[in-house]
Design a protein around this motif. Structure first.
Motif, PDB file in Angstrom:
ATOM      1  N   LYS A 121      -7.179 -18.660  23.599  1.00  0.00           N
ATOM      2  CA  LYS A 121      -7.327 -17.740  22.471  1.00  0.00           C
ATOM      3  C   LYS A 121      -8.108 -16.481  22.833  1.00  0.00           C
ATOM      4  O   LYS A 121      -7.636 -15.357  22.589  1.00  0.00           O
ATOM      5  CB  LYS A 121      -8.024 -18.464  21.311  1.00  0.00           C
ATOM      6  N   LEU A 155       3.910 -15.579  15.227  1.00  0.00           N
ATOM      7  CA  LEU A 155       4.032 -17.008  15.495  1.00  0.00           C
ATOM      8  C   LEU A 155       5.440 -17.519  15.202  1.00  0.00           C
ATOM      9  O   LEU A 155       5.969 -17.290  14.101  1.00  0.00           O
ATOM     10  CB  LEU A 155       3.031 -17.781  14.634  1.00  0.00           C
ATOM     11  N   VAL A 194      -3.435 -20.238  13.708  1.00  0.00           N
ATOM     12  CA  VAL A 194      -3.075 -18.867  14.059  1.00  0.00           C
ATOM     13  C   VAL A 194      -3.496 -17.896  12.959  1.00  0.00           C
ATOM     14  O   VAL A 194      -3.934 -16.774  13.237  1.00  0.00           O
ATOM     15  CB  VAL A 194      -1.567 -18.764  14.350  1.00  0.00           C
TER      16      VAL A 194
END
Length: 333
Positions: free
Chosen positions: A101, A130, A157
């Motif tokens: 991340k 996504l 997300v």
């Protein structure tokens, strides 16, 4: 003869596989990744309700209601959207899942600086794109040939976007499943002002073929259905306009484009989504995006696949911004 570009991202049966071939032979690249098919019933840690800003929407989900990032007004054309695409469960599907991340977000910010230098006049809105419903090579229990990401994955997300002041796109690869229920599955997330929608004709298998075997398509009626769905969410929740990204890299992926209806509550982006050398990407943009205009345009770049042909390279920001019309949505996979 100009040949179509192709780039497949396909989640298959819970494990990774990759197949590839040349752009010129019209074959496709399949990157596979796994996500648990079981939806997570609850988050492991309780989330305390927070006081929402004035005018914000309650989704009925305490975790979602804790995400308070709320861009004001229409994004396009005031801002250029810059997105990292993929799935956190796959290193093969794109930049969103290729790196941890923090590294991913650092790379996103560094890339944005390059684009901002290329066009200082247009501020950039960061985005995470996504693949939230992924096409599958197997039918599954309901014969849908698609896998919905779990609530836990989608929320993860969304949290990344909220923390980074980035909007989030939830992308649908519907397989054989009807588009309506797939969008309905996303509705509670789309009530958040920073969440938007993408739909991928490549995996809309109206012919009944398996995803990945042939290139699918959407008709203008399907795109209008998505526009109406998003517009109703905007009106019912007093939200700024939503952005709808529609991927495209062949003539047949979008049918009857002239019948696509514009709506003040939805900003439509036709995204040129193919990999290959710059000359082919430019030709595809001209043939399938410029010649069949809808509203706004996008352009996709591939950190790996754009280098696959001998002598190929990834296009520079200046080259992409020299296209006509100038893309307002940039996506990296």
């Amino acid at each position: 003869m100009r040949l179509p570009l192709a780039a497949l991202s396909l989640l298959l049966l819970g494990h990774l596989t990759t197949s590839c071939s040349s752009t010129e032979s019209k074959q496709k690249t399949t990157a596979a990744a796994g996500d648990s098919a079981k939806a997570d019933a609850t988050e492991t840690a309780a989330v305390k309700p927070v006081t929402r800003p004035s005018g914000s929407v309650s989704t009925g989900d305490s975790t979602l209601d804790s995400l308070t990032y709320a861009p004001k007004g229409a994004i396009l054309p005031k801002y250029r959207i810059f997105a990292y695409y993929g799935n956190p469960h796959s290193k093969k599907m794109g930049a969103l899942g290729k790196y941890p991340k923090e590294e991913m977000l650092q790379r996103l910010d560094a890339e944005i600086k390059n684009w901002q230098k290329a066009d200082p006049s247009t501020p950039i809105q960061p985005a995470l794109h996504l693949v939230a419903t992924s096409a599958q090579g197997a039918p599954g229990k309901d014969g849908g040939y698609r896998l919905r990401m779990s609530d836990k994955t989608i929320k993860k997300v969304l949290k990344w976007g909220n923390e980074h002041n980035a909007i989030v796109f939830l992308d649908i690869q519907r397989g054989h499943a009807p588009l309506g229920p797939e969008m309905k599955y996303m509705e509670k997330y789309l009530k958040l002002p920073f969440v938007h929608l993408g739909i991928d004709p490549e995996f809309s298998m109206v012919t009944g073929a398996k995803p990945g075997k042939k290139i699918g398509s959407y008709d203008a009626a399907d795109i209008n259905q998505a526009v109406t769905f998003l517009s109703n969410i905007v009106k019912e929740n007093n939200l700024p306009p939503k952005v709808l990204v529609v991927h495209r890299f062949t003539q047949g992926m979008i049918k009857n484009y002239k019948n696509i209806k514009l709506n003040p509550n939805v900003q439509i982006v036709m995204d040129m989504d193919g990999w290959g050398p710059p000359v082919l990407k430019k030709d595809s943009y001209r043939d399938y995006i410029e010649k069949e205009p809808v509203q706004y345009t996008g352009f996709k770049l591939f950190y790996e696949n754009d280098f696959r042909k001998p002598g190929s390279r990834i296009m520079t920001p200046a080259e992409v911004l020299a296209l006509n019309p100038k893309p307002m949505y940039i996506q990296y996979q």
